[in-house]
Design a protein around this motif. Structure first.
Motif, mmCIF file in Angstrom:
data_model
loop_
_atom_site.group_PDB
_atom_site.id
_atom_site.type_symbol
_atom_site.label_atom_id
_atom_site.label_comp_id
_atom_site.label_asym_id
_atom_site.label_seq_id
_atom_site.Cartn_x
_atom_site.Cartn_y
_atom_site.Cartn_z
ATOM 1 N N MET A 49 -10.218 26.553 -32.777
ATOM 2 C CA MET A 49 -10.067 27.727 -33.623
ATOM 3 C C MET A 49 -9.974 28.981 -32.751
ATOM 4 N N PHE A 50 -8.844 29.088 -32.019
ATOM 5 C CA PHE A 50 -8.428 30.264 -31.263
ATOM 6 C C PHE A 50 -9.049 30.410 -29.880
ATOM 7 N N LEU A 51 -9.952 29.520 -29.478
ATOM 8 C CA LEU A 51 -10.519 29.687 -28.132
ATOM 9 C C LEU A 51 -9.521 29.352 -27.040
ATOM 10 N N ASP A 52 -8.512 28.531 -27.357
ATOM 11 C CA ASP A 52 -7.487 28.238 -26.357
ATOM 12 C C ASP A 52 -6.750 29.503 -25.938
ATOM 13 N N ARG A 53 -6.575 30.448 -26.852
ATOM 14 C CA ARG A 53 -5.877 31.688 -26.512
ATOM 15 C C ARG A 53 -6.646 32.472 -25.452
ATOM 16 N N PHE A 54 -7.962 32.586 -25.624
ATOM 17 C CA PHE A 54 -8.773 33.291 -24.635
ATOM 18 C C PHE A 54 -8.765 32.544 -23.310
ATOM 19 N N ALA A 55 -8.969 31.227 -23.369
ATOM 20 C CA ALA A 55 -9.047 30.439 -22.138
ATOM 21 C C ALA A 55 -7.743 30.508 -21.351
ATOM 22 N N GLU A 56 -6.611 30.441 -22.046
ATOM 23 C CA GLU A 56 -5.328 30.521 -21.354
ATOM 24 C C GLU A 56 -5.146 31.873 -20.681
ATOM 25 N N ARG A 57 -5.589 32.919 -21.350
ATOM 26 C CA ARG A 57 -5.491 34.265 -20.766
ATOM 27 C C ARG A 57 -6.296 34.334 -19.464
ATOM 28 N N PHE A 58 -7.499 33.774 -19.492
ATOM 29 C CA PHE A 58 -8.341 33.809 -18.307
ATOM 30 C C PHE A 58 -7.762 32.921 -17.206
ATOM 31 N N ALA A 59 -7.266 31.729 -17.580
ATOM 32 C CA ALA A 59 -6.774 30.781 -16.576
ATOM 33 C C ALA A 59 -5.522 31.298 -15.879
ATOM 34 N N ALA A 61 -4.936 34.175 -15.073
ATOM 35 C CA ALA A 61 -5.364 35.179 -14.091
ATOM 36 C C ALA A 61 -6.079 34.548 -12.901
ATOM 37 N N GLY A 62 -6.214 33.218 -12.899
ATOM 38 C CA GLY A 62 -6.821 32.546 -11.765
ATOM 39 C C GLY A 62 -8.256 32.113 -11.943
ATOM 40 N N LEU A 63 -8.795 32.213 -13.168
ATOM 41 C CA LEU A 63 -10.147 31.755 -13.447
ATOM 42 C C LEU A 63 -10.107 30.310 -13.938
ATOM 43 N N ALA A 64 -10.991 29.470 -13.424
ATOM 44 C CA ALA A 64 -11.194 28.154 -14.026
ATOM 45 C C ALA A 64 -12.027 28.343 -15.299
ATOM 46 N N VAL A 65 -11.733 27.573 -16.333
ATOM 47 C CA VAL A 65 -12.403 27.759 -17.615
ATOM 48 C C VAL A 65 -12.803 26.400 -18.181
ATOM 49 N N LEU A 66 -14.043 26.299 -18.633
ATOM 50 C CA LEU A 66 -14.533 25.125 -19.341
ATOM 51 C C LEU A 66 -14.859 25.539 -20.767
ATOM 52 N N VAL A 67 -14.144 24.952 -21.737
ATOM 53 C CA VAL A 67 -14.337 25.262 -23.158
ATOM 54 C C VAL A 67 -14.834 23.991 -23.840
ATOM 55 N N PHE A 68 -16.024 24.026 -24.405
ATOM 56 C CA PHE A 68 -16.569 22.808 -24.999
ATOM 57 C C PHE A 68 -16.901 22.982 -26.473
ATOM 58 N N ASP A 69 -16.866 21.854 -27.191
ATOM 59 C CA ASP A 69 -17.375 21.795 -28.552
ATOM 60 C C ASP A 69 -18.873 21.540 -28.495
ATOM 61 N N HIS A 70 -19.629 22.241 -29.321
ATOM 62 C CA HIS A 70 -21.060 22.005 -29.395
ATOM 63 C C HIS A 70 -21.345 20.560 -29.803
ATOM 64 N N ARG A 71 -22.476 20.037 -29.348
ATOM 65 C CA ARG A 71 -22.852 18.692 -29.748
ATOM 66 C C ARG A 71 -22.914 18.586 -31.275
ATOM 67 N N GLY A 72 -22.437 17.447 -31.786
ATOM 68 C CA GLY A 72 -22.422 17.247 -33.233
ATOM 69 C C GLY A 72 -21.242 17.878 -33.934
ATOM 70 N N PHE A 73 -20.361 18.564 -33.180
ATOM 71 C CA PHE A 73 -19.190 19.214 -33.762
ATOM 72 C C PHE A 73 -17.932 18.765 -33.022
ATOM 73 N N GLY A 74 -16.811 18.803 -33.733
ATOM 74 C CA GLY A 74 -15.536 18.491 -33.104
ATOM 75 C C GLY A 74 -15.533 17.097 -32.523
ATOM 76 N N HIS A 75 -15.000 16.982 -31.298
ATOM 77 C CA HIS A 75 -14.925 15.693 -30.614
ATOM 78 C C HIS A 75 -16.188 15.367 -29.821
ATOM 79 N N SER A 76 -17.148 16.284 -29.772
ATOM 80 C CA SER A 76 -18.387 16.002 -29.056
ATOM 81 C C SER A 76 -19.231 15.005 -29.833
ATOM 82 N N THR A 77 -19.999 14.195 -29.102
ATOM 83 C CA THR A 77 -20.928 13.300 -29.757
ATOM 84 C C THR A 77 -22.231 14.045 -30.031
ATOM 85 N N GLY A 78 -23.196 13.328 -30.564
ATOM 86 C CA GLY A 78 -24.490 13.939 -30.850
ATOM 87 C C GLY A 78 -24.826 13.887 -32.320
#
Length: 306
Positions: A49-59, A61-78
């Motif tokens: 839900m739109f976090l890819d837009r921010f991450a792509e902007r940062f990346a 510019a040369g920043l490595a970016v880790l974007v995760f789903d909280h546990r129990g949400f999305g594709h994350s387990t828990g």
């Protein structure tokens, strides 16, 4: 793996105690070691839900970016699923920092945090507690869950709300399944948390943007949100540099609470005030919100590729 000019995006799994966090790992095409940013979404939302837009902007510019789903949400387990435990989510940010520091191409002393809304409060708390954080960006952050509850619930109904929280704890202890709340109204669904048009419009895009988004959180999530007080930590963030991105007409995480918290923060700090409601940074004011965050990261994480 997705290749885009300026970066490559990989699907990775970040193992944490009790769960595996599904994440996007953005690697710049510039020479490392890279400064890096950890990102996650807010209450009941997933990274699609739109976090890819921010991450792509940062990346780009040369920043490595880790974007995760909280546990129990999305594709994350828990388990339990769809339960937003703010303290656990803050701990998972810290686990994500540890994962990043183990990546050979990451500059381990140059890791920043970005959070929004619920996770905006979480990064305030983490930055105050974890000195591995080199700088932090908190976008439209929650400041005080108890004050938000007092504002949203009429005084004569507040005792009933707290009684409902207590009854749910008893039900869960007796082995019953969690009680559900909807995030936004749906036909024949459980009682919704948000009814404001801007919230309905934002969360209503969830199914179109993500196959994993669900219009559900546990009632315990609501109870825990009322106990979450990240603003109490804000004066302890210094000397870690803090950027707060606040909107002028935010009724979800109220503007006045954010501005008052900013005044309590110590230097170095910066405030960016955007026109509009809680959700405008994701789309209408995205350029300003992402540009401010990027400038903060570049300034305080050091030169890219150095």
């Amino acid at each position: 793996m997705n290749h885009t000019p300026g970066f490559a995006r990989h699907d990775v799994t970040v193992p944490v105690p009790g769960a595996d966090l599904a994440a996007w790992w953005y690697q710049p095409t510039t020479q490392g070691p890279w400064p890096a940013v950890v990102m996650a979404h807010g209450f009941g939302a997933v990274k699609d839900m739109f976090l890819d837009r921010f991450a792509e902007r940062f990346a780009r510019a040369g920043l490595a970016v880790l974007v995760f789903d909280h546990r129990g949400f999305g594709h994350s387990t828990g388990e339990p699923r769809q339960e937003a435990d703010p303290e656990q989510q803050a701990r998972d940010y810290r686990h994500a920092i540890t994962w990043l520091r183990a990546q050979p191409q990451v500059a381990r002393e140059r890791i920043g945090l970005w959070g929004t809304s619920y996770s905006g409060g979480q990064v305030l708390q983490v930055a105050a507690q974890d000195r591995r954080v080199a700088c932090v960006v908190a976008q439209v952050p929650i400041i005080s869950g108890s004050e938000q509850l007092r504002r949203r619930v009429p005084p004569e109904q507040q005792q009933a709300v707290h009684d409902g929280f207590a009854q749910e704890r008893d039900r869960l202890a007796a082995g019953h399944a969690p009680t559900w709340r909807a995030l936004i109204p749906e036909a024949d669904g459980p009682s919704p948390i948000y009814r404001a048009p801007e919230a309905v419009a934002f969360y209503g895009q969830g199914l179109a943007l993500s196959s994993t988004w669900r219009n559900r959180v546990t009632l315990s999530s609501v109870a825990m949100s009322a106990e979450f007080e990240p603003g109490a930590h804000i004066h302890r963030i210094s000397p870690t540099p803090l950027l707060m991105v606040v909107t002028t007409h935010d009724t979800t995480t109220p503007t006045d609470l954010a501005l008052a918290a900013y005044e309590r923060a110590l230097q170095p700090k910066q405030l960016v005030l955007l026109p509009g409601d809680h959700f405008v940074p994701y789309q209408r004011e995205f350029d300003k919100a992402s540009s401010a965050a990027l400038a903060w990261f570049v300034e305080h994480l050091g030169p890219v590729g150095a």
